[in-house]
Scaffold this motif. Structure first.
Motif, PDB file in Angstrom:
ATOM      1  N   ARG A  74      54.128 -17.154   7.752  1.00 26.95           N
ATOM      2  CA  ARG A  74      53.974 -15.485   7.658  1.00 26.95           C
ATOM      3  C   ARG A  74      55.341 -14.756   7.905  1.00 26.95           C
ATOM      4  N   ARG A  75      56.442 -15.415   8.696  1.00 29.79           N
ATOM      5  CA  ARG A  75      57.733 -14.956   9.000  1.00 29.79           C
ATOM      6  C   ARG A  75      58.376 -15.015   7.467  1.00 29.79           C
ATOM      7  N   ALA A  76      58.395 -16.160   6.645  1.00 33.26           N
ATOM      8  CA  ALA A  76      58.898 -16.401   5.684  1.00 33.26           C
ATOM      9  C   ALA A  76      58.524 -15.107   4.539  1.00 33.26           C
ATOM     10  N   VAL A  77      57.110 -15.212   4.501  1.00 35.97           N
ATOM     11  CA  VAL A  77      56.360 -14.104   3.368  1.00 35.97           C
ATOM     12  C   VAL A  77      57.073 -12.855   3.702  1.00 35.97           C
ATOM     13  N   ARG A  78      56.866 -12.309   5.070  1.00 34.43           N
ATOM     14  CA  ARG A  78      57.691 -10.992   5.516  1.00 34.43           C
ATOM     15  C   ARG A  78      58.954 -10.804   5.026  1.00 34.43           C
ATOM     16  N   LEU A  79      59.756 -12.030   5.257  1.00 34.92           N
ATOM     17  CA  LEU A  79      61.140 -11.992   4.932  1.00 34.92           C
ATOM     18  C   LEU A  79      61.308 -11.609   3.229  1.00 34.92           C
ATOM     19  N   ALA A  80      60.702 -12.398   2.707  1.00 36.25           N
ATOM     20  CA  ALA A  80      60.892 -12.286   1.258  1.00 36.25           C
ATOM     21  C   ALA A  80      60.248 -10.980   0.868  1.00 36.25           C
ATOM     22  N   THR A  81      59.239 -10.386   1.218  1.00 35.88           N
ATOM     23  CA  THR A  81      58.760  -9.225   0.940  1.00 35.88           C
ATOM     24  C   THR A  81      59.975  -8.082   1.324  1.00 35.88           C
ATOM     25  N   ALA A  82      60.351  -8.248   2.452  1.00 35.98           N
ATOM     26  CA  ALA A  82      61.528  -6.987   2.848  1.00 35.98           C
ATOM     27  C   ALA A  82      62.906  -7.142   1.864  1.00 35.98           C
ATOM     28  N   ARG A  83      62.864  -8.469   1.456  1.00 32.22           N
ATOM     29  CA  ARG A  83      64.281  -8.679   0.466  1.00 32.22           C
ATOM     30  C   ARG A  83      63.902  -7.935  -0.806  1.00 32.22           C
ATOM     31  N   ARG A  84      62.750  -8.148  -1.309  1.00 31.08           N
ATOM     32  CA  ARG A  84      62.222  -7.523  -2.499  1.00 31.08           C
ATOM     33  C   ARG A  84      62.331  -6.169  -2.549  1.00 31.08           C
ATOM     34  N   GLN A  86      63.912  -4.370  -0.443  1.00 28.43           N
ATOM     35  CA  GLN A  86      65.476  -3.869  -0.380  1.00 28.43           C
ATOM     36  C   GLN A  86      65.992  -3.809  -1.629  1.00 28.43           C
ATOM     37  N   ARG A  87      65.675  -4.863  -2.666  1.00 27.38           N
ATOM     38  CA  ARG A  87      66.268  -4.906  -3.949  1.00 27.38           C
ATOM     39  C   ARG A  87      65.838  -3.634  -4.913  1.00 27.38           C
ATOM     40  N   ARG A  88      64.531  -3.593  -4.548  1.00 29.59           N
ATOM     41  CA  ARG A  88      63.582  -2.415  -5.373  1.00 29.59           C
ATOM     42  C   ARG A  88      64.500  -1.072  -4.911  1.00 29.59           C
ATOM     43  N   ALA A  89      64.654  -0.900  -3.513  1.00 28.80           N
ATOM     44  CA  ALA A  89      65.349   0.418  -2.883  1.00 28.80           C
ATOM     45  C   ALA A  89      66.946   0.597  -3.406  1.00 28.80           C
ATOM     46  N   GLU A  90      67.451  -0.695  -3.631  1.00 27.78           N
ATOM     47  CA  GLU A  90      68.999  -0.547  -4.118  1.00 27.78           C
ATOM     48  C   GLU A  90      68.958  -0.221  -5.384  1.00 27.78           C
ATOM     49  N   ARG A  91      68.003  -0.643  -6.326  1.00 24.94           N
ATOM     50  CA  ARG A  91      67.883  -0.262  -7.630  1.00 24.94           C
ATOM     51  C   ARG A  91      67.766   1.218  -7.941  1.00 24.94           C
ATOM     52  N   ALA A  92      66.755   1.722  -7.024  1.00 26.06           N
ATOM     53  CA  ALA A  92      66.352   3.258  -7.134  1.00 26.06           C
ATOM     54  C   ALA A  92      67.690   3.859  -6.781  1.00 26.06           C
ATOM     55  N   SER A  93      68.385   3.423  -5.767  1.00 26.76           N
ATOM     56  CA  SER A  93      69.432   4.171  -5.342  1.00 26.76           C
ATOM     57  C   SER A  93      70.519   4.334  -6.440  1.00 26.76           C
TER      58      SER A  93
END
Length: 106
Positions: A74-84, A86-93
């Protein structure tokens, strides 16, 4: 039927009624005299209780390990979701900066 019980199918389930010194038909007779068995039923009962609790302890350890694995996953899935995200937010920025730069340039 007058056959002695086996380990899997004892003649009686009451440890106090079992005779630990009674040989079965499969066992050779003892050459040396039997040892003192005054406390044998109690020791046999404790050993039986401990042996009966072994599968429960194994199951508990197995469940603990499975819960640990599930929490780790569950922690690994949460981390992968958070990174995804974050990348989406960086592209939007970056898109917003480009849009702002284009608006300022015109």
């Amino acid at each position: 039927m007058n056959t002695p019980g086996t380990i899997d199918r004892p003649a009686t389930h009451d440890p106090k009624k079992q005779d630990p010194t009674m040989p079965t038909t499969d066992e050779p007779t003892l050459v040396h005299p039997p040892r003192n068995t005054t406390d044998a039923p109690e020791a046999r009962q404790n050993r039986t209780r401990e042996m009966q609790l072994i599968p429960e302890a194994l199951a508990r350890a197995h469940m603990h390990e499975r819960l640990h694995e599930a929490e780790s996953e569950r922690r690994a899935v949460r981390l992968a979701t958070a990174r995804r995200m974050q990348r989406r937010a960086e592209r939007a920025s970056l898109r917003a900066r480009r849009a702002l730069a284009m608006a300022v340039m015109n």
